[in-house]
Enzyme design. Structure first.
Site, PDB file in Angstrom:
ATOM      1  N   CYS A  69       0.779  -1.242   0.000  1.00  0.00           N
ATOM      2  CA  CYS A  69       0.000   0.000   0.000  1.00  0.00           C
ATOM      3  C   CYS A  69       0.808   1.289   0.000  1.00  0.00           C
ATOM      4  O   CYS A  69       0.659   2.120  -0.896  1.00  0.00           O
ATOM      5  CB  CYS A  69      -0.934   0.012   1.205  1.00  0.00           C
ATOM      6  SG  CYS A  69      -2.115  -1.350   1.248  1.00  0.00           S
ATOM      7  N   LYS A 119      -8.910   6.179   3.054  1.00  0.00           N
ATOM      8  CA  LYS A 119      -7.578   5.799   3.544  1.00  0.00           C
ATOM      9  C   LYS A 119      -6.496   6.733   3.015  1.00  0.00           C
ATOM     10  O   LYS A 119      -6.487   7.069   1.833  1.00  0.00           O
ATOM     11  CB  LYS A 119      -7.289   4.360   3.103  1.00  0.00           C
ATOM     12  CG  LYS A 119      -5.874   3.872   3.381  1.00  0.00           C
ATOM     13  CD  LYS A 119      -5.694   2.444   2.927  1.00  0.00           C
ATOM     14  CE  LYS A 119      -4.258   1.986   3.119  1.00  0.00           C
ATOM     15  NZ  LYS A 119      -4.065   0.560   2.794  1.00  0.00           N
ATOM     16  N   HIS A 136      -2.655   6.704   4.652  1.00  0.00           N
ATOM     17  CA  HIS A 136      -1.506   5.802   4.816  1.00  0.00           C
ATOM     18  C   HIS A 136      -0.215   6.372   4.224  1.00  0.00           C
ATOM     19  O   HIS A 136       0.619   5.634   3.692  1.00  0.00           O
ATOM     20  CB  HIS A 136      -1.807   4.428   4.202  1.00  0.00           C
ATOM     21  CG  HIS A 136      -1.111   3.309   4.926  1.00  0.00           C
ATOM     22  ND1 HIS A 136      -1.293   1.996   4.628  1.00  0.00           N
ATOM     23  CD2 HIS A 136      -0.204   3.336   5.942  1.00  0.00           C
ATOM     24  CE1 HIS A 136      -0.571   1.235   5.416  1.00  0.00           C
ATOM     25  NE2 HIS A 136       0.105   2.033   6.227  1.00  0.00           N
TER      26      HIS A 136
END
Length: 576
Positions: A69, A129, A131
């Protein structure tokens, strides 16, 4: 010739202030390429994403810049290989950001696609998200925050969804390390007990200072690691609106509906001005939090249910664009940050995606299953409906593509690895501008892809491949994720495949069965040398120092360490 005729003759390729489209980016988390109907799945229902593909252009060789990710998303946002921004690691434990209380993150000197469009007058929002880090030196400096990287509005998780976010699930973050830490704690705890036995039995005398000291060592060891790993849900699983924490820990059963409400509200607020909306889904990462109405809905268990819920959310966003009559002037892109995770299991039940015919999955560097992702573009009146493109393209291409359609200017002070996709999407050129693509695992170059433009062949050379556990299983079930170094196999000469004829990478070529083997390898090695010459040293954002948990950087709603709040409790979790 009149100016209007000149501009009209460019077939809609000239972008003016008034013609700039709205942009909606939809990114799934760990979605397998084979999980969608438009990519061949007939067991999971994805009508809204399939419709998006039918009404737009579908890419079949769309590639993530990394198979995990954090680095993949960094490349997506900046149009640059993650090694250029330092969003890589040489340590398999921290290939992505592991703590919100760490100091690593997307460097502030990187230009994101959001910042590029923000400077061109776009209203920019990120829902979901992130991240890419949060703070650098103090708890509230938020140097890596989305609002510091070109987004005007942020609502979502500054980290990302983990199994640890649901108290009833098996911990995901560094699971095997935590098991070893528990065992080490148990062993250390036995030491003072064993030292006490001679005194109790009257065999000989052990000084009480030694016994107390050994007990203190065991206690300090336990506290040193449990203060972080024992509270993963509270430390990492939080919900934010802009700079404010609104839930800590996050109530995972409500988060999808709240995020969808925010996405629809953003469209409504900015429907009269050009906007960029990046909806970064928590789906389909474990723990596969799914609304009750979708549980049992698919033929593929809880994972399939979660995919179908995400498809429903995509449908709601597309419906909002239609209701506001924005569809024809909105460029929509759907993709995933990397391939499906094969090691996500609950007993015999799979909790990860299906990568179709492609070998490997999330975390596996250069194998196709980890980096080949959905690539769908829809822009009615500009892009031909139902078009399929099989040329190699990259998530890094979004940066220059959106710069082009949004009227921005690409930075000239850095290497941009992405290429403008609009000529290819519109059919003005037949081939991708990418000749070579480099597939890293952390800091290690594992694989190189060469698109031979004169004949359309796509060669792929693996210099390093992970060792599967059990052998021949196609995944690393023994360690939850494959390694970038150490437990790998180095190939000299490299494994060579012709991806255009063998997309499943099942038939390695050698000098015995491929006459061009030596010349292909020589060409690829020359490209590697040139590529490495273009790299400049930068601070490693995923180093051990940057990724370890630091109490003074931990986001906290309330008084540390008693963090906790729920400012969304008055919002009813009804479906939009």
């Amino acid at each position: 010739m009149p100016l209007c005729c000149l501009l009209g003759g460019l077939n809609g390729t000239f972008v003016t202030w008034n013609s700039r489209p709205n942009i909606v980016l939809l990114m799934a988390d760990d979605l397998g390429l084979g999980d969608l109907g438009c990519y061949g799945n007939n067991t999971v229902s994805t009508p809204h994403i399939d419709r998006l593909a039918n009404e737009g252009v579908r890419l079949t060789q769309h590639l993530a810049a990394a198979s995990v990710c954090t680095p993949s998303r960094a490349a997506f946002l900046t149009g640059r290989y993650p090694i250029r921004s330092g969003m890589v690691s040489s340590n398999s434990l921290n290939r992505g950001l592991t703590w919100l209380g760490g100091s690593g993150g997307l460097p502030t000197n990187e230009t994101t696609l959001a910042k590029l469009l923000q400077h061109r007058g776009y209203r920019t929002g990120l829902i979901g998200k992130w991240h890419q880090g949060l703070s650098c030196a103090s708890r509230d400096d938020h140097c890596h925050h989305p609002l510091n990287h070109g987004f005007d509005y942020f609502y979502g998780m500054p980290f990302g969804l983990l199994s640890d976010c649901q108290a009833s699930k098996t911990p995901e973050l560094h699971r095997w390390l935590r098991i070893r830490l528990w065992i080490s704690t148990l062993v250390l705890s036995l030491v003072p007990v064993l030292l006490l036995l001679p005194n109790l039995a009257g065999w000989f005398s052990v000084p009480w200072s030694v016994i107390v000291l050994s007990a203190l060592v065991a206690l300090l060891f336990f506290v040193s690691w449990y203060s972080s790993y024992g509270f993963v849900r509270r430390w990492n699983c939080i919900l934010m609106r802009n700079h404010e924490i609104v839930q800590q820990p996050m109530r995972e059963e409500r988060v999808s509906v709240l995020m969808l409400k925010e996405a629809l509200a953003f469209i409504d607020r900015h429907k009269r001005e050009p906007f960029l909306l990046f909806v970064s889904f928590l789906h389909v990462h474990t723990p596969l939090v799914t609304k009750e109405k979708f549980v049992g809905h698919s033929k593929f268990g809880l994972y399939g249910d979660n995919v179908e819920e995400m498809d429903w959310m995509v449908g709601k966003i597309l419906e909002a664009l239609e209701q506001e009559r924005l569809s024809n002037r909105t460029l929509v892109h759907f993709t995933s940050d990397n391939g499906g995770r094969l090691e996500a299991l609950d007993g015999a039940a799979r909790l990860g995606g299906w990568n179709g015919v492609y070998q490997g999955g999330s975390g596996m560097a250069g194998w196709e299953g980890g980096i080949r992702v959905p690539g769908i573009f829809r822009w009615p009146t500009v892009l031909q409906a139902g078009k399929v493109i099989e040329e190699p393209t990259s998530l890094m291409d979004l940066f220059p593509t959106l710069s082009y359609v949004g009227g921005g200017i690409l930075p000239h002070d850095r290497v941009i690895d992405g290429r403008n996709l609009m000529p290819l999407l519109e059919g003005r050129v037949a081939h991708s501008d990418h000749e070579f693509l480099f597939h890293y695992c952390g800091t290690y170059l594992h694989t190189v892809r060469w698109h031979q433009k004169d004949c359309g062949t796509v060669w792929k050379a693996h210099y390093v491949t992970p060792n599967f556990h059990p052998e021949g299983s196609g995944a690393c079930y023994g360690s939850a994720m494959c390694s970038c170094s150490g437990d790998v196999t180095h190939h000299d000469p490299p494994l060579l495949f012709d991806i255009s004829r063998d997309p499943s990478e099942s038939q390695p070529l050698t000098s015995d069965n491929e006459a061009l083997f030596d010349s292909v390898i020589k060409k690829i090695e020359a490209a590697i040398k040139e590529h490495r010459g273009s790299l400049t040293p930068v601070p490693r954002q995923l180093s051990v120092f940057h990724t370890i948990w630091k109490p003074w950087l931990q986001p906290c709603c309330g008084t540390f360490p008693f963090c906790g709040c729920d400012k969304e409790s008055d919002i009813l979790p009804t479906a939009p």
